[in-house]
Design an enzyme around this catalytic site. Structure first.
Site, PDB file in Angstrom:
ATOM      1  N   SER A  67     -13.631  58.694  39.701  1.00  0.00           N
ATOM      2  CA  SER A  67     -13.973  59.796  38.791  1.00  0.00           C
ATOM      3  C   SER A  67     -15.163  59.503  37.888  1.00  0.00           C
ATOM      4  CB  SER A  67     -12.768  60.185  37.940  1.00  0.00           C
ATOM      5  OG  SER A  67     -12.491  59.209  36.961  1.00  0.00           O
ATOM      6  N   LYS A 104     -12.740  57.957  30.874  1.00  0.00           N
ATOM      7  CA  LYS A 104     -13.578  59.155  30.954  1.00  0.00           C
ATOM      8  C   LYS A 104     -14.578  59.142  29.797  1.00  0.00           C
ATOM      9  CE  LYS A 104     -11.217  61.382  34.239  1.00  0.00           C
ATOM     10  NZ  LYS A 104     -10.621  60.227  34.874  1.00  0.00           N
TER      11      LYS A 104
END
Length: 146
Positions: A67, A104
């Site tokens: 990701s 993230k």
């Protein structure tokens, strides 16, 4: 020493007891034409001394997943995470979200906080009051295998 393992990250604590470090050659390594290595200075180098600013608040974690590839965080990379740093917009953070760790980019906007992946195949995550959410630490460095 392994501290915790989740689906996306495996945490390690830095070993600061061994101060010997690896051999460091104090000469530039040419990425172009080779240069004579006649005059170089050899000394010991500890990556912990370079990468770890706050020993008591720093941990390593191995990435699992894709990701964050756009930010240069690839599967199996080793992250250096400092828990003493303040979270801020655009920093890459290790977060605990609803029972799992994830890494993230933080996106702080007027309408709230988002966890922004760096891969178009993944959707941003909007943090709401219903989430069990903690910003666990800020990523300061990435160690890669070549």
């Amino acid at each position: 020493m392994i501290m915790h393992k989740s689906e996306t990250l495996t945490f390690f604590t830095p070993d600061v007891s061994n101060q010997s470090g690896a051999v460091y050659l104090d000469t530039g390594i040419s990425a172009g034409f080779p240069s004579p290595a006649e005059d170089f200075k050899e000394e010991r180098l500890s990556l912990d001394n370079i990468l770890v600013k706050n020993k008591l608040a720093t941990f390593y974690a191995r990435v699992s997943g894709q990701s964050m590839v756009g930010a240069g965080l690839d599967d199996n990379d080793l992250l250096v995470i400092d828990r003493s740093l303040e979270p801020a917009h655009n920093r890459i953070a290790v977060c605990f979200l609803d029972g799992e760790f994830t890494v993230k980019r933080l996106r702080v906007e007027k309408d709230g906080v988002w966890l922004q992946p760096e891969n178009e195949n993944y959707e941003p995550i909007k943090i709401t009051e219903e989430n069990d959410f903690v910003i666990w630490g800020i990523v300061t460095n990435v160690i890669k295998k070549v």
